[in-house]
Design a protein around this motif. Structure first.
Motif, short mmCIF file in Angstrom:
data_model
loop_
_atom_site.label_atom_id
_atom_site.label_comp_id
_atom_site.label_asym_id
_atom_site.label_seq_id
_atom_site.Cartn_x
_atom_site.Cartn_y
_atom_site.Cartn_z
N GLN A 7 0.81 -1.21 0.00
CA GLN A 7 0.00 0.00 0.00
C GLN A 7 0.85 1.26 0.00
O GLN A 7 0.32 2.36 0.03
N LYS A 8 2.17 1.11 -0.01
CA LYS A 8 3.04 2.27 0.05
C LYS A 8 3.82 2.49 -1.24
O LYS A 8 4.80 3.22 -1.26
N THR A 9 3.40 1.84 -2.31
CA THR A 9 4.18 1.86 -3.55
C THR A 9 4.31 3.25 -4.16
O THR A 9 5.20 3.47 -4.99
N ALA A 22 -11.47 12.79 -14.79
CA ALA A 22 -11.74 12.21 -13.47
C ALA A 22 -13.18 11.72 -13.38
O ALA A 22 -13.92 12.09 -12.49
N GLY A 23 -13.55 10.89 -14.35
CA GLY A 23 -14.84 10.23 -14.30
C GLY A 23 -14.77 9.08 -13.31
O GLY A 23 -13.94 9.07 -12.40
N LYS A 24 -15.62 8.07 -13.48
CA LYS A 24 -15.66 6.96 -12.53
C LYS A 24 -14.33 6.22 -12.46
O LYS A 24 -13.84 5.90 -11.38
N MET A 25 -13.73 5.93 -13.62
CA MET A 25 -12.47 5.21 -13.62
C MET A 25 -11.36 6.08 -13.05
O MET A 25 -10.52 5.62 -12.27
N GLY A 26 -11.35 7.35 -13.45
CA GLY A 26 -10.34 8.27 -12.93
C GLY A 26 -10.43 8.41 -11.42
O GLY A 26 -9.41 8.40 -10.72
N ASP A 31 -8.50 7.23 -5.80
CA ASP A 31 -8.70 6.57 -4.51
C ASP A 31 -7.59 5.56 -4.24
O ASP A 31 -7.04 5.48 -3.13
N GLY A 32 -7.27 4.78 -5.27
CA GLY A 32 -6.22 3.77 -5.12
C GLY A 32 -4.85 4.40 -4.91
O GLY A 32 -4.06 3.91 -4.09
N TRP A 33 -4.56 5.46 -5.64
CA TRP A 33 -3.26 6.13 -5.48
C TRP A 33 -3.07 6.68 -4.08
O TRP A 33 -2.02 6.52 -3.47
N LEU A 34 -4.11 7.32 -3.57
CA LEU A 34 -4.01 7.90 -2.23
C LEU A 34 -3.87 6.81 -1.17
O LEU A 34 -3.12 6.95 -0.21
N THR A 35 -4.59 5.70 -1.36
CA THR A 35 -4.47 4.57 -0.44
C THR A 35 -3.06 4.02 -0.43
O THR A 35 -2.55 3.58 0.60
N ARG A 36 -2.41 4.07 -1.58
CA ARG A 36 -1.06 3.53 -1.71
C ARG A 36 0.02 4.57 -1.43
O ARG A 36 1.16 4.40 -1.82
N ALA A 160 -1.89 -0.69 -10.66
CA ALA A 160 -2.21 -1.64 -9.59
C ALA A 160 -3.12 -1.02 -8.54
O ALA A 160 -3.67 -1.74 -7.71
N ALA A 161 -3.29 0.28 -8.59
CA ALA A 161 -4.19 0.96 -7.65
C ALA A 161 -5.63 0.52 -7.83
O ALA A 161 -6.46 0.69 -6.93
N ILE A 162 -5.97 -0.06 -8.99
CA ILE A 162 -7.35 -0.47 -9.26
C ILE A 162 -7.47 -1.98 -9.47
O ILE A 162 -8.51 -2.47 -9.88
N GLY A 163 -6.40 -2.73 -9.19
CA GLY A 163 -6.48 -4.18 -9.33
C GLY A 163 -5.19 -4.77 -9.88
O GLY A 163 -4.14 -4.13 -9.84
N LYS A 164 -5.29 -5.96 -10.39
CA LYS A 164 -4.11 -6.65 -10.91
C LYS A 164 -3.71 -6.11 -12.28
O LYS A 164 -4.51 -5.53 -12.98
N VAL A 165 -2.43 -6.33 -12.62
CA VAL A 165 -1.88 -5.81 -13.86
C VAL A 165 -1.15 -6.91 -14.62
O VAL A 165 -0.35 -7.66 -14.04
#
Length: 278
Positions: A7-9, A22-26, A31-36, A160-165
């Motif tokens: 989560q710190k990447t 910055a629609g739904k996907m953006g 959210d994922g970036w901030l979490t990480r 990876a902020a939104i899932g697997k890559v």
């Protein structure tokens, strides 16, 4: 409590990170970036109609729709593909020698982007899917020849902020990726719809049929996610010889049945993806 390293990447990312669209996907990516660990002050967002959560980031130091342009360490293009001819060329002023551009626009090729950005720009084209909204997406990415190992790692961390890559070297494979995983959630939702309708036809009350179909699809998906077994083995484990499941599968797996229909459907989606990409 110490956060997991995964989560710190983005904690050490110097930025700035420019998000265009910055629609739904953006928003899911933000959210994922901030979490990480991304510092909100390192984030710049360009969005003509920002939603409330995007506006709220301004209080944390995020720049929203800045009047002046500046070079970015990374640019993520998340606008609708039909707006790309107008949205991409202006980004040239934000591209420096080390800038990485990541596009999640469906159908817009690496060549399309290369022709509208400075020569030598490092570009990654990626295809995510809608489960990204809950952090359970799958994204397939392809890089152009200018992306170095460091930039490839950065792209992986951003996606990876939104899932697997997953990565592919052949961009042509992204048409089939779009057909399978990009459009795939719609097939799963259709399955849930069809199961509910079939349950109603079999005599179940409508709301009960809807709940049973929904929970069966989501529960089975979670089992598949957690299990080390492949889908075929899990299917076989549910199927007792001569039982009810076997009776149903004898219909679904008959020639011209489920497998054939899905193969035809994904082939049609692949062809359409190629047409849209030109």
């Amino acid at each position: 409590m110490k956060k997991p390293a995964s989560q710190k990447t983005l904690a050490a990312f110097a930025g700035p990170l420019l998000l265009v669209g910055a629609g739904k996907m953006g928003q899911a990516m933000v959210d994922g970036w901030l979490t990480r660990g991304l510092n909100a002050r390192k984030l710049v967002i360009v969005e003509p109609q920002p939603a409330r959560p995007v506006k709220a980031l301004v209080k944390r130091g995020t720049r929203l729709n800045p009047k002046s342009a500046a070079e970015a360490a990374a640019i993520v293009v998340a606008v609708k593909p039909q707006t790309a001819p107008d949205a991409v060329p202006p980004l040239a002023v934000n591209v420096g020698k080390g800038t990485l551009v990541v596009s999640i626009m469906a159908g817009r090729t690496l060549r399309f982007l290369e022709e509208r950005l400075p020569t030598g720009t490092a570009i990654v084209r990626a295809m995510p899917n809608t489960p990204a909204a809950v952090g359970r997406g799958i994204t397939v990415a392809c890089a152009n020849a200018h992306v170095n190992a460091r930039q490839r790692k950065l792209a992986t961390n951003l996606l990876a902020a939104i899932g697997k890559v997953e990565w592919v070297e052949d961009e042509a494979l992204l048409d089939a990726v779009t057909a399978l995983s990009g459009s795939g959630p719609a097939y799963v939702f259709l399955l849930a719809e069809a199961m509910a309708k079939a349950g109603i036809a079999a005599g179940l009350p409508e709301q009960l049929a809807l709940r049973l179909a929904r929970e069966t699809v989501t529960g089975s998906g979670e089992l598949l996610h957690r299990s080390h077994l492949d889908a075929a083995t899990l299917r076989q484990n549910v199927t007792s010889p001569g039982g009810t499941t076997a009776a149903a599968l004898s219909v679904l797996m008959a020639p011209g049945g489920f497998d054939a229909l899905l193969t035809e459907a994904i082939a049609a989606a692949t062809r359409r993806s190629r047409e849209l990409a030109g």
